[in-house]
Design a protein around this motif. Structure first.
Motif, mmCIF file in Angstrom:
data_model
loop_
_atom_site.group_PDB
_atom_site.id
_atom_site.type_symbol
_atom_site.label_atom_id
_atom_site.label_comp_id
_atom_site.label_asym_id
_atom_site.label_seq_id
_atom_site.Cartn_x
_atom_site.Cartn_y
_atom_site.Cartn_z
ATOM 1 N N LEU A 6 0.796 -1.224 0.000
ATOM 2 C CA LEU A 6 0.000 0.000 0.000
ATOM 3 C C LEU A 6 0.835 1.284 0.000
ATOM 4 C CD1 LEU A 6 -2.805 -0.755 2.627
ATOM 5 C CD2 LEU A 6 -2.697 -1.393 0.214
ATOM 6 N N LEU A 7 2.126 1.180 0.309
ATOM 7 C CA LEU A 7 2.926 2.389 0.529
ATOM 8 C C LEU A 7 2.815 3.437 -0.585
ATOM 9 C CD1 LEU A 7 6.294 1.357 2.240
ATOM 10 C CD2 LEU A 7 4.546 2.931 3.096
ATOM 11 N N PRO A 8 2.951 3.067 -1.860
ATOM 12 C CA PRO A 8 2.848 4.101 -2.900
ATOM 13 C C PRO A 8 1.501 4.822 -2.916
ATOM 14 C CG PRO A 8 3.967 2.191 -3.774
ATOM 15 C CD PRO A 8 3.414 1.790 -2.419
ATOM 16 N N LEU A 9 0.419 4.092 -2.641
ATOM 17 C CA LEU A 9 -0.891 4.743 -2.594
ATOM 18 C C LEU A 9 -1.005 5.672 -1.391
ATOM 19 C CD1 LEU A 9 -3.369 1.940 -3.683
ATOM 20 C CD2 LEU A 9 -3.202 4.205 -4.696
ATOM 21 N N LEU A 10 -0.422 5.259 -0.271
ATOM 22 C CA LEU A 10 -0.545 6.045 0.952
ATOM 23 C C LEU A 10 0.402 7.236 0.992
ATOM 24 C CD1 LEU A 10 -0.844 3.178 3.601
ATOM 25 C CD2 LEU A 10 -2.689 4.525 2.596
ATOM 26 N N THR A 11 1.580 7.091 0.365
ATOM 27 C CA THR A 11 2.612 8.127 0.467
ATOM 28 C C THR A 11 2.851 8.900 -0.823
ATOM 29 O OG1 THR A 11 4.434 6.660 -0.160
ATOM 30 C CG2 THR A 11 3.790 6.689 2.176
ATOM 31 N N GLY A 12 2.422 8.332 -1.953
ATOM 32 C CA GLY A 12 2.716 8.949 -3.245
ATOM 33 C C GLY A 12 4.092 8.587 -3.778
ATOM 34 N N GLU A 13 4.887 7.889 -2.993
ATOM 35 C CA GLU A 13 6.251 7.542 -3.389
ATOM 36 C C GLU A 13 6.288 6.151 -4.018
ATOM 37 O OE1 GLU A 13 10.681 7.059 -1.299
ATOM 38 O OE2 GLU A 13 8.971 7.814 -0.149
ATOM 39 N N GLY A 14 6.883 6.039 -5.212
ATOM 40 C CA GLY A 14 7.036 4.749 -5.861
ATOM 41 C C GLY A 14 5.849 4.304 -6.694
ATOM 42 N N ARG A 15 4.947 5.211 -7.011
ATOM 43 C CA ARG A 15 3.759 4.805 -7.770
ATOM 44 C C ARG A 15 4.100 4.312 -9.171
ATOM 45 N NH1 ARG A 15 -1.347 8.821 -6.380
ATOM 46 N NH2 ARG A 15 -1.528 8.216 -4.171
ATOM 47 N N ALA A 16 5.060 4.942 -9.813
ATOM 48 C CA ALA A 16 5.404 4.537 -11.178
ATOM 49 C C ALA A 16 5.885 3.087 -11.216
ATOM 50 C CB ALA A 16 6.456 5.469 -11.761
ATOM 51 N N HIS A 17 6.504 2.631 -10.134
ATOM 52 C CA HIS A 17 6.983 1.245 -10.116
ATOM 53 C C HIS A 17 5.822 0.263 -10.140
ATOM 54 C CE1 HIS A 17 9.658 -2.063 -9.693
ATOM 55 N NE2 HIS A 17 9.270 -2.372 -8.460
ATOM 56 N N HIS A 18 4.711 0.621 -9.518
ATOM 57 C CA HIS A 18 3.533 -0.251 -9.585
ATOM 58 C C HIS A 18 3.066 -0.401 -11.036
ATOM 59 C CE1 HIS A 18 1.845 -0.424 -5.212
ATOM 60 N NE2 HIS A 18 3.095 -0.794 -5.288
ATOM 61 N N GLY A 19 3.030 0.695 -11.744
ATOM 62 C CA GLY A 19 2.655 0.610 -13.153
ATOM 63 C C GLY A 19 3.636 -0.227 -13.954
ATOM 64 N N GLU A 20 4.936 -0.103 -13.636
ATOM 65 C CA GLU A 20 5.960 -0.898 -14.331
ATOM 66 C C GLU A 20 5.778 -2.386 -14.058
ATOM 67 O OE1 GLU A 20 9.412 0.845 -12.644
ATOM 68 O OE2 GLU A 20 9.277 2.693 -13.848
ATOM 69 N N ILE A 21 5.503 -2.733 -12.797
ATOM 70 C CA ILE A 21 5.272 -4.140 -12.453
ATOM 71 C C ILE A 21 4.086 -4.684 -13.239
ATOM 72 C CG2 ILE A 21 4.480 -5.698 -10.615
ATOM 73 C CD1 ILE A 21 6.117 -3.963 -8.649
ATOM 74 N N LEU A 22 3.007 -3.916 -13.288
ATOM 75 C CA LEU A 22 1.812 -4.383 -13.992
ATOM 76 C C LEU A 22 2.057 -4.539 -15.484
ATOM 77 C CD1 LEU A 22 -0.922 -2.335 -12.111
ATOM 78 C CD2 LEU A 22 -0.475 -4.793 -11.921
ATOM 79 N N ALA A 23 2.878 -3.684 -16.066
ATOM 80 C CA ALA A 23 3.206 -3.821 -17.489
ATOM 81 C C ALA A 23 3.987 -5.112 -17.732
ATOM 82 C CB ALA A 23 3.997 -2.610 -17.966
ATOM 83 N N LYS A 24 4.932 -5.416 -16.843
ATOM 84 C CA LYS A 24 5.715 -6.651 -16.983
ATOM 85 C C LYS A 24 4.843 -7.872 -16.724
ATOM 86 C CE LYS A 24 10.054 -4.380 -15.754
ATOM 87 N NZ LYS A 24 11.092 -4.194 -14.693
ATOM 88 N N ALA A 25 3.929 -7.756 -15.765
ATOM 89 C CA ALA A 25 3.009 -8.858 -15.495
ATOM 90 C C ALA A 25 2.098 -9.111 -16.691
ATOM 91 C CB ALA A 25 2.184 -8.554 -14.253
ATOM 92 N N ALA A 26 1.667 -8.037 -17.366
ATOM 93 C CA ALA A 26 0.823 -8.187 -18.555
ATOM 94 C C ALA A 26 1.567 -8.950 -19.641
ATOM 95 C CB ALA A 26 0.376 -6.816 -19.057
ATOM 96 N N ALA A 27 2.851 -8.648 -19.785
ATOM 97 C CA ALA A 27 3.655 -9.353 -20.790
ATOM 98 C C ALA A 27 3.756 -10.838 -20.450
ATOM 99 C CB ALA A 27 5.043 -8.726 -20.884
ATOM 100 N N LEU A 28 3.924 -11.165 -19.169
ATOM 101 C CA LEU A 28 3.972 -12.569 -18.764
ATOM 102 C C LEU A 28 2.628 -13.249 -19.011
ATOM 103 C CD1 LEU A 28 5.985 -12.480 -15.403
ATOM 104 C CD2 LEU A 28 6.755 -13.361 -17.614
ATOM 105 N N ALA A 29 1.539 -12.554 -18.703
ATOM 106 C CA ALA A 29 0.215 -13.125 -18.936
ATOM 107 C C ALA A 29 0.003 -13.405 -20.417
ATOM 108 C CB ALA A 29 -0.864 -12.187 -18.405
ATOM 109 N N ASP A 30 0.408 -12.468 -21.251
ATOM 110 C CA ASP A 30 0.210 -12.643 -22.690
ATOM 111 C C ASP A 30 1.153 -13.686 -23.290
ATOM 112 O OD1 ASP A 30 -1.914 -10.897 -22.845
ATOM 113 O OD2 ASP A 30 -0.675 -9.150 -23.321
ATOM 114 N N ALA A 31 2.215 -14.019 -22.540
ATOM 115 C CA ALA A 31 3.121 -15.097 -22.962
ATOM 116 C C ALA A 31 2.669 -16.447 -22.403
ATOM 117 C CB ALA A 31 4.539 -14.793 -22.492
#
Length: 328
Positions: free
Chosen positions: A266-291
């Motif tokens: 929850l830290l990025p949502l609560l603090t605003g710090e590191g939010r872009a990394h959540h988006g990066e993780i989800l993009a990589k996860a999408a690639a794994l799902a599509d593979a």
């Protein structure tokens, strides 16, 4: 003024009620998402019960941390998304940020990624919290390497079954504890199942690793499971937990020269710090799902807003057989 429908909870343990409320407009760095599906998490049920002060989401509130949907419009400065894009993410429902049990949400674009094309909206909405938690533990903290033995405590659970798939995708050798009745879920994912009720950590480490222990151990349950992780890890190994909230003796870990880290998604949502990394993780996860390397396990019930009480009850009482997702 444009409006939308949403589900509101007025106070602890109150019933949901459908309301008409102003439709948000995307600000700088935000996108307006027309929500197609909303994942229901254990934390959602605890917030509703008034038992999750750490989530900083006072009631009355619109709940729901996870969503999948379609970009309706973009705010100033957003370049990664355009109207019509299918997206998913963990975008609110904590920290006083509007949740996903609504027709629309104005979401921080950094928290989103394009939805896996191979997954339905329901499947995509089932992923964000659990895959981010699994990724932060195995990839960011433990820095998994091919050939390492990976033990997931609670491998049939929401985080656990995705952590196993990540371990396999990264070339790890997967093992998981579970109850005997859930062994089939573990084995279907390609991992060796361990009945934690039938064997001690020392016994299953001896049987499966020749007594060496596991290179990486991901604890998804906390409590006694974390203590078992300290006992099962190899010398110079690493233990990571998503629920390290208790008091534990570190001696079994220290005497092995092993290391430990925690995940608090929850830290990025609560603090605003590191939010872009959540988006990066989800993009990589999408690639794994599509593979074909990542897929969430869904409860067979296709529930809607009209059945939100049933959805929350199933998650709160442990009656779900996979992720519960609701659509409008």
């Amino acid at each position: 003024m444009k409006t939308m429908q949403a589900l509101m909870v007025d106070g602890p343990a109150a019933s949901f009620r459908e309301i008409e409320t102003p439709r948000p407009a995307p600000g700088a760095g935000e996108v307006l998402v027309r929500i197609a599906a909303s994942g229901i998490t254990v934390l959602d049920t605890k917030i509703r019960a008034g038992a999750a002060g750490h989530a900083r989401h006072p009631l009355p509130a619109i709940l729901g941390m996870e969503l999948a949907g379609i970009v309706e419009e973009t705010g100033p400065g957003v370049t990664r998304f355009k109207a019509g894009d299918e997206v998913y993410g963990m975008t609110g429902g904590v920290g006083g940020i509007q949740g996903s049990l609504a027709e629309y949400a104005a979401a921080d674009a950094d928290l989103l990624a394009k939805k896996p094309t191979s997954l339905s909206m329901r499947e995509a909405a089932a992923l964000p919290l659990n895959i981010i938690t699994a990724w932060e533990g195995l990839v960011d903290r433990a820095k998994i390497q091919a050939g390492q033995t990976v033990l997931v405590q609670g491998g049939a659970g929401g985080v656990g079954h995705l952590a196993l798939q990540l371990a396999i995708a990264f070339g790890g050798i997967p093992f998981a504890t579970a109850s005997a009745e859930n062994a089939e879920i573990i084995e279907a994912l390609g991992a060796a199942a361990i009945d934690y009720r039938a064997e001690s950590p020392a016994d299953y480490a001896a049987r499966l690793t020749g007594g060496r222990g596991f290179d990486l151990v991901y604890d998804t349950a906390g409590g006694a499971s974390l203590d078992a992780s300290f006992a099962a890890v190899a010398r110079f190994g690493h233990v990571v937990t998503a629920l390290g909230w208790g008091t534990h003796a570190l001696a079994p870990l220290s005497f092995k020269g092993a290391t430990y880290s925690g995940v608090f998604t929850l830290l990025p949502l609560l603090t605003g710090e590191g939010r872009a990394h959540h988006g990066e993780i989800l993009a990589k996860a999408a690639a794994l799902a599509d593979a074909g390397k990542l897929r969430p396990r869904l409860d067979p019930r296709a529930l809607t807003w009209a059945e939100i009480e049933e959805a929350h009850a199933a998650v709160a009482n442990g009656g779900a057989r996979g992720k519960i997702v609701v659509t409008r």
